[in-house]
Every structure is written in C-alpha cells, then in structure tokens.
Design an enzyme around this catalytic site. Structure first.
Site, PDB file in Angstrom:
ATOM      1  N   GLY A   1      -1.424  -2.904  21.117  1.00  0.00           N
ATOM      2  CA  GLY A   1      -0.311  -2.380  21.914  1.00  0.00           C
ATOM      3  C   GLY A   1      -0.863  -1.680  23.146  1.00  0.00           C
ATOM      4  O   GLY A   1      -1.954  -2.005  23.633  1.00  0.00           O
TER       5      GLY A   1
ATOM      6  N   ASN B   1     -14.132  -0.410  13.938  1.00  0.00           N
ATOM      7  CA  ASN B   1     -13.964  -1.502  14.914  1.00  0.00           C
ATOM      8  C   ASN B   1     -14.484  -1.106  16.285  1.00  0.00           C
ATOM      9  O   ASN B   1     -15.294  -1.802  16.899  1.00  0.00           O
ATOM     10  CB  ASN B   1     -12.474  -1.847  15.075  1.00  0.00           C
ATOM     11  CG  ASN B   1     -12.060  -3.029  14.220  1.00  0.00           C
ATOM     12  OD1 ASN B   1     -12.792  -3.426  13.320  1.00  0.00           O
ATOM     13  ND2 ASN B   1     -10.898  -3.574  14.498  1.00  0.00           N
TER      14      ASN B   1
ATOM     15  N   TYR C   1       0.838  -1.204   0.000  1.00  0.00           N
ATOM     16  CA  TYR C   1       0.000   0.000   0.000  1.00  0.00           C
ATOM     17  C   TYR C   1       0.876   1.258   0.000  1.00  0.00           C
ATOM     18  O   TYR C   1       0.736   2.122  -0.868  1.00  0.00           O
ATOM     19  CB  TYR C   1      -0.899  -0.038   1.229  1.00  0.00           C
ATOM     20  CG  TYR C   1      -1.895   1.092   1.337  1.00  0.00           C
ATOM     21  CD1 TYR C   1      -3.032   1.119   0.545  1.00  0.00           C
ATOM     22  CD2 TYR C   1      -1.708   2.123   2.253  1.00  0.00           C
ATOM     23  CE1 TYR C   1      -3.972   2.150   0.658  1.00  0.00           C
ATOM     24  CE2 TYR C   1      -2.633   3.148   2.375  1.00  0.00           C
ATOM     25  CZ  TYR C   1      -3.765   3.160   1.580  1.00  0.00           C
ATOM     26  OH  TYR C   1      -4.687   4.181   1.704  1.00  0.00           O
ATOM     27  N   ASP C   2       1.809   1.319   0.968  1.00  0.00           N
ATOM     28  CA  ASP C   2       2.621   2.540   1.126  1.00  0.00           C
ATOM     29  C   ASP C   2       3.452   2.819  -0.134  1.00  0.00           C
ATOM     30  O   ASP C   2       3.463   3.929  -0.664  1.00  0.00           O
ATOM     31  CB  ASP C   2       3.596   2.415   2.305  1.00  0.00           C
ATOM     32  CG  ASP C   2       2.904   2.143   3.627  1.00  0.00           C
ATOM     33  OD1 ASP C   2       1.678   1.980   3.636  1.00  0.00           O
ATOM     34  OD2 ASP C   2       3.608   2.082   4.653  1.00  0.00           O
TER      35      ASP C   2
HETATM   36  P1  NAD Z   1     -12.736   1.892   0.430  1.00  0.00           P
HETATM   37  O1  NAD Z   1     -12.084   0.559   0.499  1.00  0.00           O
HETATM   38  O2  NAD Z   1     -14.074   2.052   1.037  1.00  0.00           O
HETATM   39  O3  NAD Z   1     -12.837   2.397  -1.067  1.00  0.00           O
HETATM   40  C1  NAD Z   1     -12.011   1.940  -2.099  1.00  0.00           C
HETATM   41  C2  NAD Z   1     -12.893   1.629  -3.287  1.00  0.00           C
HETATM   42  O4  NAD Z   1     -12.058   1.213  -4.383  1.00  0.00           O
HETATM   43  C3  NAD Z   1     -13.880   0.491  -3.016  1.00  0.00           C
HETATM   44  O5  NAD Z   1     -15.149   0.836  -3.504  1.00  0.00           O
HETATM   45  C4  NAD Z   1     -13.282  -0.689  -3.794  1.00  0.00           C
HETATM   46  O6  NAD Z   1     -14.240  -1.636  -4.203  1.00  0.00           O
HETATM   47  C5  NAD Z   1     -12.621   0.047  -4.958  1.00  0.00           C
HETATM   48  N1  NAD Z   1     -11.533  -0.714  -5.568  1.00  0.00           N
HETATM   49  C6  NAD Z   1     -10.513  -1.357  -4.935  1.00  0.00           C
HETATM   50  N2  NAD Z   1      -9.713  -1.934  -5.845  1.00  0.00           N
HETATM   51  C7  NAD Z   1     -10.234  -1.640  -7.067  1.00  0.00           C
HETATM   52  C8  NAD Z   1      -9.869  -1.974  -8.390  1.00  0.00           C
HETATM   53  N3  NAD Z   1      -8.794  -2.731  -8.646  1.00  0.00           N
HETATM   54  N4  NAD Z   1     -10.641  -1.526  -9.427  1.00  0.00           N
HETATM   55  C9  NAD Z   1     -11.737  -0.771  -9.176  1.00  0.00           C
HETATM   56  N5  NAD Z   1     -12.150  -0.437  -7.937  1.00  0.00           N
HETATM   57  C10 NAD Z   1     -11.399  -0.866  -6.898  1.00  0.00           C
HETATM   58  O7  NAD Z   1     -11.709   2.927   1.061  1.00  0.00           O
HETATM   59  P2  NAD Z   1     -11.804   4.488   1.309  1.00  0.00           P
HETATM   60  O8  NAD Z   1     -11.511   4.709   2.728  1.00  0.00           O
HETATM   61  O9  NAD Z   1     -13.052   5.040   0.733  1.00  0.00           O
HETATM   62  O10 NAD Z   1     -10.556   5.008   0.479  1.00  0.00           O
HETATM   63  C11 NAD Z   1     -10.689   5.633  -0.790  1.00  0.00           C
HETATM   64  C12 NAD Z   1      -9.311   6.091  -1.251  1.00  0.00           C
HETATM   65  O11 NAD Z   1      -8.772   7.018  -0.308  1.00  0.00           O
HETATM   66  C13 NAD Z   1      -8.310   4.948  -1.374  1.00  0.00           C
HETATM   67  O12 NAD Z   1      -7.509   5.168  -2.524  1.00  0.00           O
HETATM   68  C14 NAD Z   1      -7.474   5.081  -0.125  1.00  0.00           C
HETATM   69  O13 NAD Z   1      -6.171   4.592  -0.311  1.00  0.00           O
HETATM   70  C15 NAD Z   1      -7.490   6.587   0.104  1.00  0.00           C
HETATM   71  N6  NAD Z   1      -7.271   6.910   1.527  1.00  0.00           N
HETATM   72  C16 NAD Z   1      -8.233   6.685   2.464  1.00  0.00           C
HETATM   73  C17 NAD Z   1      -7.980   6.981   3.797  1.00  0.00           C
HETATM   74  C18 NAD Z   1      -9.011   6.779   4.877  1.00  0.00           C
HETATM   75  O14 NAD Z   1      -8.719   7.082   6.046  1.00  0.00           O
HETATM   76  N7  NAD Z   1     -10.199   6.331   4.594  1.00  0.00           N
HETATM   77  C19 NAD Z   1      -6.729   7.500   4.172  1.00  0.00           C
HETATM   78  C20 NAD Z   1      -5.771   7.677   3.197  1.00  0.00           C
HETATM   79  C21 NAD Z   1      -6.049   7.405   1.866  1.00  0.00           C
HETATM   80  N1  UDP Z   2      -6.114  -0.136  15.992  1.00  0.00           N
HETATM   81  C1  UDP Z   2      -6.436  -0.638  17.249  1.00  0.00           C
HETATM   82  N2  UDP Z   2      -7.492  -1.493  17.348  1.00  0.00           N
HETATM   83  C2  UDP Z   2      -8.244  -1.864  16.287  1.00  0.00           C
HETATM   84  C3  UDP Z   2      -7.921  -1.340  14.999  1.00  0.00           C
HETATM   85  C4  UDP Z   2      -6.835  -0.474  14.892  1.00  0.00           C
HETATM   86  O1  UDP Z   2      -5.790  -0.324  18.245  1.00  0.00           O
HETATM   87  O2  UDP Z   2      -9.189  -2.651  16.468  1.00  0.00           O
HETATM   88  C5  UDP Z   2      -4.994   0.810  15.877  1.00  0.00           C
HETATM   89  C6  UDP Z   2      -3.956   0.461  14.808  1.00  0.00           C
HETATM   90  O3  UDP Z   2      -2.971  -0.403  15.347  1.00  0.00           O
HETATM   91  C7  UDP Z   2      -3.407   1.833  14.465  1.00  0.00           C
HETATM   92  C8  UDP Z   2      -4.602   2.768  14.643  1.00  0.00           C
HETATM   93  O4  UDP Z   2      -5.524   2.058  15.467  1.00  0.00           O
HETATM   94  O5  UDP Z   2      -2.407   2.204  15.383  1.00  0.00           O
HETATM   95  C9  UDP Z   2      -5.273   3.145  13.338  1.00  0.00           C
HETATM   96  O6  UDP Z   2      -5.520   1.964  12.608  1.00  0.00           O
HETATM   97  P1  UDP Z   2      -6.279   1.948  11.214  1.00  0.00           P
HETATM   98  O7  UDP Z   2      -6.167   0.563  10.668  1.00  0.00           O
HETATM   99  O8  UDP Z   2      -7.640   2.519  11.377  1.00  0.00           O
HETATM  100  O9  UDP Z   2      -5.479   2.985  10.304  1.00  0.00           O
HETATM  101  P2  UDP Z   2      -3.909   3.201   9.979  1.00  0.00           P
HETATM  102  O10 UDP Z   2      -3.053   2.323  10.817  1.00  0.00           O
HETATM  103  O11 UDP Z   2      -3.814   2.890   8.543  1.00  0.00           O
HETATM  104  O12 UDP Z   2      -3.718   4.631  10.315  1.00  0.00           O
END
Ligand code: NAD
Ligand code: UDP
Length: 317
Positions: free
Chosen positions: A208, A193, A148-149
């Site tokens: 943690g 969650n 992802y990253d």
């Molecule tokens: P989400 O999983 O709800 O939405 C992602 C959408 O992309 C889903 O509808 C999924 O079905 C679709 N998808 C996945 N793979 C696909 C593919 N190969 N082809 C077509 N569609 C595909 O997640 P979200 O939280 O709505 O995130 C949306 C975007 O924002 C993502 O790119 C995510 O990386 C980015 N983002 C979200 C957060 C957050 O906190 N929610 C933080 C940072 C970045």
């Molecule tokens: N986390 C937690 N309990 C849970 C789910 C997540 O303590 O049931 C923690 C996780 O380890 C992280 C933070 O909450 O430190 C945010 O997690 P999330 O997966 O929402 O997002 P990200 O790590 O991508 O910021």
C-alpha cells in the site's frame, strides 16, 4: 534442582520468540522441555542449549494430546507470520484450538500455571486507538487472517473457561509486533523482509502507501514481560505486551535503509486483505501490575537484528 527451579514446558520453543524464552529460562536454572513440530521453528535456534542438562527437545505436534509433568507451561506453538499461518489455515485453527485444549488439559491435571501467547490480532483492524485490553476488537471472522485471529480468540476463551470452571491458573499475553535475531528471513514479516531486502540491495516492498502503523518490540523486552506475567501476583486476565512506539511502515523502511546504508529503492505493492491500519498497545496494565515496559530502543534493536542477518548471510554465502 534448587528450590526455586521449576520444570517448564515451552511449546513452539524452537521458534523465534520461543528460543529466546528457552534460553532465558535455562539461564535462570529451570529445567526446560522445548516442544516443537519444526513447521516454522528450527533446531539450530536452540542448538546452543542442547548440551545443557536442563534442556530437552521434543518433536511433537500440539494438535495431538500430550502427557507431561511440569510446574509451568508457556504455549507458543502456532505459526505467527501471515504467510505461514495462511499456508494451511485449517491446521492453524487446529494448532490454536486443539493446542489450547491440550495444554489446558495438562495444566488442569498436574496443576501447572499455563501461559497463552495471544496476539494484538485479537483486536483486528481496531477502531479504538491505542488498544486497551477492555476493547473487544474488530475482527473479520471469515477473511484470510481469520484462522489466526479467531483461533487466538477462541484460545483465550478456552483459557478463561478452564480458569472459571476448573480453577486452572492462567496467564494471557496479547503480544504486539516483536522482532529480533532468529526471525526467519523468508516468513514475510515486515522487519525481516525489509532487513534482508536492504542487505541485498533489493527493492523494499512497502505494501500500500505504507501509511499503516505498527509498534515494534525487541524480543528481550518481550521475554522479560513473559517472565513477569508468570509471577505469582500477576493478573489472570489478558495483558498487552508490546512497545508503544508507533510508526508507519514507510518510516520503518526508511530507517532500515539508512541503518544498513543500502542502495535499495522503495517499491509499493498491493496491500494484503484485512491488513490492520493502525496498531499500538496501551501498556498501562503491564506497567501497573508487572512493573514492565520496554527498554530497548528501535535503533538499538534493529542494529542487533541487522547484525544477526549479516552473520547468517555471511555463513550461507
Ligand atoms: P514462530 O513461527 O517463529 O514460532 C512458532 C513456533 O511454533 C515454531 O517453532 C513452530 O515450528 C511451532 N509450531 C507451529 N505449529 C506447531 C504445532 N502444531 N505443534 C508444535 N509446534 C508448532 O513465531 P514467533 O514469532 O516466535 O511466535 C511465537 C508465538 O507468539 C506464536 O504463538 C505467535 O502467535 C505469538 N505472537 C508472536 C508475535 C510476533 O510479533 N512475533 C506477535 C503476536 C503473537
Ligand atoms: N508489510 C510491508 N511489506 C512487507 C511485509 C509487510 O509493507 O514486505 C506490512 C504489512 O502489510 C503490515 C505491516 O507491514 O501492514 C506488518 O506486517 P507483518 O506481516 O510483519 O505483521 P502484522 O501484519 O501481522 O502486524
């Protein structure tokens, strides 16, 4: 269509953030094409838009090429929660890399402005705090989160190279933790969650000691940031979008227990690999260039999210 109305493609439009974005764009009178493979997205997230003549839903996987005539593209297609992006790590890399190449190819051909949903994960486990856009990050390139990253990092690289080499009109948002209605209840993210656990009086699973920090942004605030970033005068370089209100995961757990009047106890579980210890956006750039900052308090945003999960649970029981 009115003169200001645009044809806009939203990839990942049936997901959590994508569905709110589609809703907002349709409400503004744009013609919206929502593309999704429904891996983590759901048709019901956009069900209320399907009778609208300005809304179209396409099942398509972004790792495959696409041909479409649009004025703007928002590229969100990628699973966002660690559980889902690690489920098929290779597919996650493909969604990021091939997905970026495909939307950039379309943007180049039809001269569309194209937006990339990047992430605070490009900063990895940051040694600079709060994170500014000029910080290059501290990412493990072969750990469990790397698909992802690093996928998101190379997508940013591709966006910048298409801009430099082909003049493609790009926008990059580095999104920090965002929450709100339509998060999936089983995707393992902390807000969903904790709310579901609290509503069902199950133990709240704090990984943690819960001293790691995050900064949570309500989805409507984020979508407002997206729209502003797609404006004519916005920067083509990455912009942080998130809420600077930093808190520990343990504090979040306690706030959700209080808000839901839950009987849940806190249960500590092992910290996942490469879990970032701190995360807080520096949003000076967004304030300066977009006049944007979050408006919704965590208390209000959590209330709206809890209401959503209560209603969903009511429907399914
Ligand atoms: P989400 O999983 O709800 O939405 C992602 C959408 O992309 C889903 O509808 C999924 O079905 C679709 N998808 C996945 N793979 C696909 C593919 N190969 N082809 C077509 N569609 C595909 O997640 P979200 O939280 O709505 O995130 C949306 C975007 O924002 C993502 O790119 C995510 O990386 C980015 N983002 C979200 C957060 C957050 O906190 N929610 C933080 C940072 C970045
Ligand atoms: N986390 C937690 N309990 C849970 C789910 C997540 O303590 O049931 C923690 C996780 O380890 C992280 C933070 O909450 O430190 C945010 O997690 P999330 O997966 O929402 O997002 P990200 O790590 O991508 O910021």
């Amino acid at each position: 269509m009115s003169q200001t109305s645009k044809r806009i493609l939203v990839t990942g439009g049936a997901g959590f953030i994508g569905s709110h974005l589609c809703e907002r764009l349709v409400a503004e009178g744009h013609d919206v094409i929502c593309l999704d493979n429904f891996f983590t997205g759901r048709k019901e997230n956009v069900e209320h838009l399907r009778d609208n003549a300005n809304f179209e839903l396409i099942r398509h996987d972004i790792v495959e090429p696409l041909l479409v005539e649009v004025d703007q593209i928002y590229n969100l297609a990628c699973p966002a929660s660690p559980v889902h992006y690690q489920y098929n790590a290779i597919k996650t890399v493909k969604a990021n890399v091939l997905g970026a190449l495909h939307v950039l190819g379309v943007a180049k051909r039809v001269k569309a402005r194209v937006f990339q949903a990047s992430t605070s994960e490009v900063y990895g486990d940051p040694s600079v705090h709060p994170q500014v856009e000029t910080y290059f990050g501290n990412v493990n390139c072969n750990g469990l989160r790397a698909c992802y990253d690093e996928g998101k990092r190379i997508a940013e690289t591709l966006f910048c190279d298409f801009h430099r080499m082909n003049g493609v009109d790009i926008r990059i948002a580095r999104i920090f933790n965002t929450y709100g209605p339509r998060m999936m209840e089983d995707d393992g993210r902390v807000v969903s969650n904790f709310i579901v656990q609290a509503l069902t009086h199950q133990p709240i699973t704090v990984y943690g000691e819960g001293q790691q920090t995050r900064s949570f942004c309500y989805v409507d605030d984020l979508v407002e940031g997206f729209i502003r970033l797609m404006g004519d005068d916005a920067p083509t370089t990455p912009v942080n979008l998130g809420n600077p209100n930093e808190m520990t995961v343990l504090e979040l757990a306690k706030q959700i227990i209080t808000l839901t009047e839950s009987k849940s106890e806190i249960r500590h579980e092992p910290l996942p690999q490469d879990d970032p210890t701190r995360r807080q956006p520096d949003i000076t750039k967004a304030k300066q260039y977009l006049g944007w900052e979050p408006k919704v308090s965590l208390a209000d945003g959590l209330k709206m999210t809890v209401d959503y999960f209560r209603k969903r649970r009511g429907r399914s029981s």
